[in-house]
Structure formats: structure tokens, C-alpha cells
Design a protein around this motif. Structure first.
Motif, PDB file in Angstrom:
ATOM      1  N   VAL A  92       4.719   8.856  -3.113  1.00 33.30           N
ATOM      2  CA  VAL A  92       5.339   8.640  -1.792  1.00 33.30           C
ATOM      3  C   VAL A  92       6.447   9.682  -1.600  1.00 33.30           C
ATOM      4  CG1 VAL A  92       6.882   7.079  -0.514  1.00 33.30           C
ATOM      5  CG2 VAL A  92       4.755   6.198  -1.503  1.00 33.30           C
ATOM      6  N   TYR A  93       7.284   9.876  -2.619  1.00 33.30           N
ATOM      7  CA  TYR A  93       8.369  10.854  -2.514  1.00 33.30           C
ATOM      8  C   TYR A  93       7.817  12.275  -2.351  1.00 33.30           C
ATOM      9  CZ  TYR A  93      11.279   6.965  -4.122  1.00 33.30           C
ATOM     10  OH  TYR A  93      11.912   5.747  -4.242  1.00 33.30           O
ATOM     11  N   GLN A  94       6.759  12.568  -3.093  1.00 37.46           N
ATOM     12  CA  GLN A  94       6.174  13.904  -2.998  1.00 37.46           C
ATOM     13  C   GLN A  94       5.680  14.157  -1.560  1.00 37.46           C
ATOM     14  OE1 GLN A  94       2.400  14.559  -5.129  1.00 37.46           O
ATOM     15  NE2 GLN A  94       3.403  16.283  -6.136  1.00 37.46           N
ATOM     16  N   ARG A  95       4.986  13.164  -0.997  1.00 41.09           N
ATOM     17  CA  ARG A  95       4.467  13.334   0.375  1.00 41.09           C
ATOM     18  C   ARG A  95       5.617  13.402   1.380  1.00 41.09           C
ATOM     19  NH1 ARG A  95       0.216  10.385   3.689  1.00 41.09           N
ATOM     20  NH2 ARG A  95      -1.073  10.330   1.832  1.00 41.09           N
ATOM     21  N   LEU A  96       6.647  12.590   1.187  1.00 38.07           N
ATOM     22  CA  LEU A  96       7.806  12.637   2.093  1.00 38.07           C
ATOM     23  C   LEU A  96       8.478  14.010   2.039  1.00 38.07           C
ATOM     24  CD1 LEU A  96       9.355   9.136   1.361  1.00 38.07           C
ATOM     25  CD2 LEU A  96       8.531   9.908   3.598  1.00 38.07           C
ATOM     26  N   SER A 155       0.844  -1.205   0.000  1.00 42.47           N
ATOM     27  CA  SER A 155       0.000   0.000   0.000  1.00 42.47           C
ATOM     28  C   SER A 155       0.877   1.253   0.000  1.00 42.47           C
ATOM     29  CB  SER A 155      -0.893   0.019   1.241  1.00 42.47           C
ATOM     30  OG  SER A 155      -0.092   0.233   2.388  1.00 42.47           O
ATOM     31  N   PHE A 156       0.274   2.352  -0.407  1.00 43.44           N
ATOM     32  CA  PHE A 156       0.947   3.656  -0.347  1.00 43.44           C
ATOM     33  C   PHE A 156       1.451   3.902   1.073  1.00 43.44           C
ATOM     34  CE2 PHE A 156       1.047   8.133   0.619  1.00 43.44           C
ATOM     35  CZ  PHE A 156       1.590   8.724  -0.505  1.00 43.44           C
ATOM     36  N   ASP A 157       0.587   3.668   2.050  1.00 43.77           N
ATOM     37  CA  ASP A 157       0.951   3.973   3.442  1.00 43.77           C
ATOM     38  C   ASP A 157       2.118   3.126   3.928  1.00 43.77           C
ATOM     39  OD1 ASP A 157      -0.964   5.881   3.506  1.00 43.77           O
ATOM     40  OD2 ASP A 157      -2.436   4.690   4.610  1.00 43.77           O
ATOM     41  N   ALA A 158       2.133   1.856   3.538  1.00 46.08           N
ATOM     42  CA  ALA A 158       3.233   0.978   3.978  1.00 46.08           C
ATOM     43  C   ALA A 158       4.554   1.440   3.350  1.00 46.08           C
ATOM     44  CB  ALA A 158       2.938  -0.468   3.591  1.00 46.08           C
ATOM     45  N   LEU A 159       4.531   1.778   2.066  1.00 47.85           N
ATOM     46  CA  LEU A 159       5.754   2.243   1.397  1.00 47.85           C
ATOM     47  C   LEU A 159       6.225   3.566   1.995  1.00 47.85           C
ATOM     48  CD1 LEU A 159       4.680   1.396  -2.263  1.00 47.85           C
ATOM     49  CD2 LEU A 159       6.590   0.332  -1.020  1.00 47.85           C
ATOM     50  N   PHE A 160       5.252   4.432   2.264  1.00 45.86           N
ATOM     51  CA  PHE A 160       5.571   5.750   2.830  1.00 45.86           C
ATOM     52  C   PHE A 160       6.245   5.589   4.196  1.00 45.86           C
ATOM     53  CE2 PHE A 160       4.465   9.169   5.722  1.00 45.86           C
ATOM     54  CZ  PHE A 160       4.857  10.292   5.028  1.00 45.86           C
ATOM     55  N   GLU A 161       5.651   4.788   5.052  1.00 45.84           N
ATOM     56  CA  GLU A 161       6.141   4.667   6.424  1.00 45.84           C
ATOM     57  C   GLU A 161       7.542   4.046   6.461  1.00 45.84           C
ATOM     58  OE1 GLU A 161       5.303   6.163   8.886  1.00 45.84           O
ATOM     59  OE2 GLU A 161       6.340   5.100  10.503  1.00 45.84           O
ATOM     60  N   ARG A 162       7.755   3.055   5.621  1.00 49.30           N
ATOM     61  CA  ARG A 162       9.071   2.411   5.596  1.00 49.30           C
ATOM     62  C   ARG A 162      10.135   3.386   5.098  1.00 49.30           C
ATOM     63  NH1 ARG A 162      11.319  -2.114   1.951  1.00 49.30           N
ATOM     64  NH2 ARG A 162      12.352  -3.532   3.401  1.00 49.30           N
ATOM     65  N   ALA A 163       9.799   4.096   4.031  1.00 50.62           N
ATOM     66  CA  ALA A 163      10.767   5.068   3.489  1.00 50.62           C
ATOM     67  C   ALA A 163      11.020   6.190   4.497  1.00 50.62           C
ATOM     68  CB  ALA A 163      10.249   5.636   2.169  1.00 50.62           C
ATOM     69  N   ARG A 164       9.985   6.579   5.230  1.00 53.97           N
ATOM     70  CA  ARG A 164      10.144   7.642   6.230  1.00 53.97           C
ATOM     71  C   ARG A 164      11.150   7.209   7.311  1.00 53.97           C
ATOM     72  NH1 ARG A 164       8.526   9.344  10.992  1.00 53.97           N
ATOM     73  NH2 ARG A 164       7.420   7.405  11.445  1.00 53.97           N
ATOM     74  N   LEU A 165      11.067   5.960   7.719  1.00 56.49           N
ATOM     75  CA  LEU A 165      12.003   5.467   8.739  1.00 56.49           C
ATOM     76  C   LEU A 165      13.440   5.419   8.197  1.00 56.49           C
ATOM     77  CD1 LEU A 165       9.820   2.643  10.340  1.00 56.49           C
ATOM     78  CD2 LEU A 165      10.350   4.891  11.306  1.00 56.49           C
ATOM     79  N   PHE A 166      13.585   4.999   6.949  1.00 60.66           N
ATOM     80  CA  PHE A 166      14.926   5.019   6.339  1.00 60.66           C
ATOM     81  C   PHE A 166      15.482   6.451   6.353  1.00 60.66           C
ATOM     82  CE2 PHE A 166      13.626   1.267   3.355  1.00 60.66           C
ATOM     83  CZ  PHE A 166      14.018   0.331   4.292  1.00 60.66           C
ATOM     84  N   LEU A 167      14.633   7.398   5.955  1.00 58.38           N
ATOM     85  CA  LEU A 167      15.076   8.797   5.890  1.00 58.38           C
ATOM     86  C   LEU A 167      15.473   9.316   7.265  1.00 58.38           C
ATOM     87  CD1 LEU A 167      12.501  10.395   3.437  1.00 58.38           C
ATOM     88  CD2 LEU A 167      14.979  10.395   3.153  1.00 58.38           C
ATOM     89  N   HIS A 168      14.730   8.904   8.262  1.00 59.33           N
ATOM     90  CA  HIS A 168      15.032   9.319   9.627  1.00 59.33           C
ATOM     91  C   HIS A 168      16.466   8.897  10.002  1.00 59.33           C
ATOM     92  CE1 HIS A 168      14.315  10.197  13.857  1.00 59.33           C
ATOM     93  NE2 HIS A 168      14.895   9.041  14.119  1.00 59.33           N
TER      94      HIS A 168
END
Ligand code: NIG
Ligand code: FE
Length: 379
Positions: free
Chosen positions: A132-136, A90-103
Motif C-alpha cells: 500500500v505504501y509503495q503504491r501510495l 482489502s488492499f484497495d480499502a486500505l489504500f483508499e483510506r490511507a490516500r485520504l489521510f495523506l490528502h
């Protein structure tokens, strides 16, 4: 420079120079004490495949036991297996995982990254990744430069119809991404099992006509003429280059294409580390990035990339630092804004508890204390 002072506000760097010459007007600013630390520009990871689902540790084990990257890809593993998982996520799963990597990247001094799509390979999932990148970009501090990599490989459903996928890329996907302004760059993987140099030329020309700037995954596993192609289509960068030939390097220098070296991927694929000397002799500017992805570089540790740049490619620590700051900014066409500590640039910088850049890189310790400032604020 020793005993330096840096003055900034949210708008950017206002003054930089020896502390003894700090203008009176700045003396009442509340200072941050950087004694016993080095202050370096925010690190720029100019080549990542940030958003994807799953890992591929099984293939890592197979490769240790002798299988090659191309063999694994040919039997449906490799990129195709990550594509299947990413389509299902899902969008949300990809977003959350990428957000943690970025952190975690931010804690390690990274203030800007480039992030590629390329694990969708259909319009819907490629757009999902770019969104996902746009929202991040809008919700967390690290700047994200998005790249469309729909031409990462031919997806399974088009295996017997390459021309059909290339037409889809050129006629539907690229125009849709351009219309929604979801990517600054278009990238392509030129390699056996992915795209030939001739196919790539058509796709890149179409991308350029739609306003994308260009990048190429070039000469990674074999010499496929990627460097010369990058020069002839005026790409901003050619990345990987483990098998680059000298004619290609000379052409790159002439066309001012930045070489982006990805030493962590070189390490995992057991390819050759090309000596920096060859790029210098040709007059090619070199950047270094992580290539973070689930297949060839499952680590986004830029400190490891810096160490390998020094020990394997022959960069001095200062050259390596330039490769992940100002030269990486060049690979993203952002050298006017970021990549060095100069008046007028963004206040993206890092305090590292180290005696010198050399000591920081040589005493490889990813958990060393770092304070990352993005647009003047501690993150
Ligand atoms: O940069 N070379 C092509 N793309 C990636 C690997 C992608 C994958 O194996 O998932 C790279 O190495
Ligand atoms: Fe890559």
C-alpha cells in the motif's frame, strides 16, 4: 529572515536569501507573492502508522473511565483488535483510506511521512501494508518512507509460542521484506506485552544484517531499557521515551540516536511530557511526530503536536519547527535532501498565513490557510 526570496525549479531550491540581493538572472521568473505569510520547510511526520482498518473509540472511552492501555491489550484489545480488522481489509480499502489521510496531511503542510506496517503480523498482511505504501508513494505527491514493524507485538496465534513468532520474523518476514525492498527501516515495540530488550536485540541485529536501518518504540509506558538498547544497536531513532532514564539519554547522545517525541500519544495515554531540557542537557537531538495510529494517537494533526511540544515539553516555537523539519529529516536519514530551505535541497515548502512561527503555533487554528509545495509544485 524577513523580506526573503526563494528561487526553485522542479529539481530543487536554486537560490535563497534577502530579496534585495536576488541575482538579476532570477528577476524575470514569475513570482508567487508571499507577503503577509511565512515560508517554512515542508513538514516531515517521521513516525506514523498510516495504514490500518477501523478505529478504537470504544477503548478511548474505556481509558477515560480508568482502564489502562496494557489492561486493554492483555484482554485482546489494543493492537490485536486492529490487526484482526486489518487482516480482513482489502488492499484497495486500505489504500483508499490511507490516500485520504495523506490528502489531509498535505493540506496541513506535510510533504514527507514515515509510515509503518505492524497491523498485519503475518507475512501476507505485512507485505500488503508495505505494498500500500509503495503504491501510495508512486501515485500521490507526499513522499513515503516505509518501515517494517512486524515486531509490533506477538500476534494472538503465537501467544503461547513467542519464540516461534520471533523465528518467523527473523527467518521469513525480514528476509522477504528485504528481498522486495519494501522498507528502509525496521522498528520494534519494546514494552511489557510486546518485546523484551533481549528479544529486540536479536531481531534488530538480524534486521541490520539484512540492510535495514533501525528504529525503536522505546520506554513509552515503562522504562524497559529501550534508549540504551537503541544506542547499543546504533538505531537512527528511539521514539516515545516518556519513561527514559538519564543513563539511556547519555548513551543515545553518544551514539547520535535521534529522540522522536510523540506528544499527541503522550496526551492520549496520559503519560509524562519529558522536559526538552533533559534531552538538551544530555546532548540528544529531538524530533517531533504525530504517531498517527488508531490506539494511542488517532490524530495526525502536526499543528497539535507543535502546540503540545511548546506548552508541555518546553520547546520554543522555533525549536518545535526544527523538530518537525530538519530534525525529523535526520530521524529518516534524509537531512541532505529535505528539512530546510537551502540551495540544493528539494523544493518542499509551505506558505502559511501568519505573522511569525510563534503566532502560527500559538493561535492554534488547524483550518488556517496553507499552500503546500512539493518538489516545487503546489499540491
Ligand atoms: O506508537 N506503542 C506502540 N505502537 C503504537 C500504538 C499502537 C496501537 O495502540 O495500535 C504507538 O503508540
Ligand atoms: Fe508508534
Amino acid at each position: 529572515m524577513f523580506d526573503a526570496a526563494l528561487v526553485w525549479n522542479e529539481g530543487g531550491i536554486v537560490w535563497v536569501g534577502p530579496d534585495s540581493e536576488l541575482p538579476l538572472e532570477f528577476k524575470q521568473c514569475s513570482p508567487i507573492d508571499a507577503s503577509n505569510q511565512i515560508v517554512i520547510p515542508g513538514l516531515i511526520d517521521c513516525h506514523t502508522h498510516l495504514a490500518f482498518a477501523g478505529w478504537r473509540a470504544d477503548e478511548f472511552v474505556e481509558r477515560i473511565q480508568g482502564a489502562t492501555y496494557l489492561e486493554i491489550a492483555a484482554r485482546g484489545g489494543g493492537i490485536a483488535s486492529t490487526v484482526a480488522k486489518t487482516r480482513a481489509a482489502s488492499f484497495d480499502a486500505l489504500f483508499e483510506r490511507a490516500r485520504l489521510f495523506l490528502h489531509d496531511m498535505g493540506r496541513a503542510g506535510v510533504t514527507t511521512i514515515e509510515a509503518k506496517s505492524g497491523y498485519g503480523l503475518n507475512l501476507e498482511t505485512e507485505i500488503k501494508l508495505l505494498e500500500v505504501y509503495q503504491r501510495l508513494g508512486a501515485t500521490q505527491p507526499i513522499s513515503i518512507v516505509p518501515t517494517f514493524l512486524g515486531a509490533h507485538t506477538i500476534p494472538t496465534e503465537f501467544k503461547t509460542n513467542r519464540a516461534g513468532y520471533i523465528e518467523l520474523l527473523c527467518k521469513e518476514m525480514l528476509p522477504a521484506v528485504a528481498k522486495r525492498n519494501l522498507a528502509k527501516f525496521c522498528d520494534i515495540f519494546v514494552e511489557q506485552g510486546a518485546f523484551s530488550a533481549e528479544e529486540a536485540r536479536d531481531i534488530l541485529q538480524q534486521a541490520a544484517s539484512l540492510g535495514f536501518k533501525l528504529k525503536i518504540h522505546a520506554d513509552q509506558l515503562s522504562d524497559g531499557g529501550g534508549a540504551a538498547l537503541a544506542a547499543s544497536v546504533r538505531a537512527i531513532s528511539a521514539d516515545h521515551l516518556e519513561h527514559v532514564n538519564d543513563t539511556g539519554l547519555v548513551a543515545m547522545a553518544k551514539a547520535e540516536v535521534v529522540a522522536v517525541l510523540l506528544p499527541i500519544a503522550t496526551l492520549y495515554t496520559k503519560e509524562n511530557f519529558i522536559p526538552l531540557r533533559r534531552f538538551d542537557q544530555a546532548g540528544v537531538i529531538t524530533a517531533i511526530a504525530s504517531d498517527f495510529n488508531p490506539g494511542t494517537s488517532p490524530s495526525f494533526c502536526l499543528q497539535l503536536a507543535l502546540l503540545l511540544a511548546c506548552t508541555q515539553h518546553g520547546f520554543t516555537p522555533e525549536q518545535a519547527l526544527r523538530a518537525v523539519t530538519i530534525n525529523a529529516a535526520r530521524a529518516l536519514c534524509l537531512e541532505e535532501e529535505i528539512g530546510s530551505l537551502e540551495t540544493g535541497k528539494k523544493a518542499d515548502f509551505v506558505l502559511v498565513e501568519a505573522d511569525s512561527v510563534s503566532e502560527w503555533i500559538y493561535h492554534f487554528n488547524p483550518s488556517r490557510r496553507m499552500q503546500t509545495f512539493k518538489k516545487g509544485k503546489l499540491i
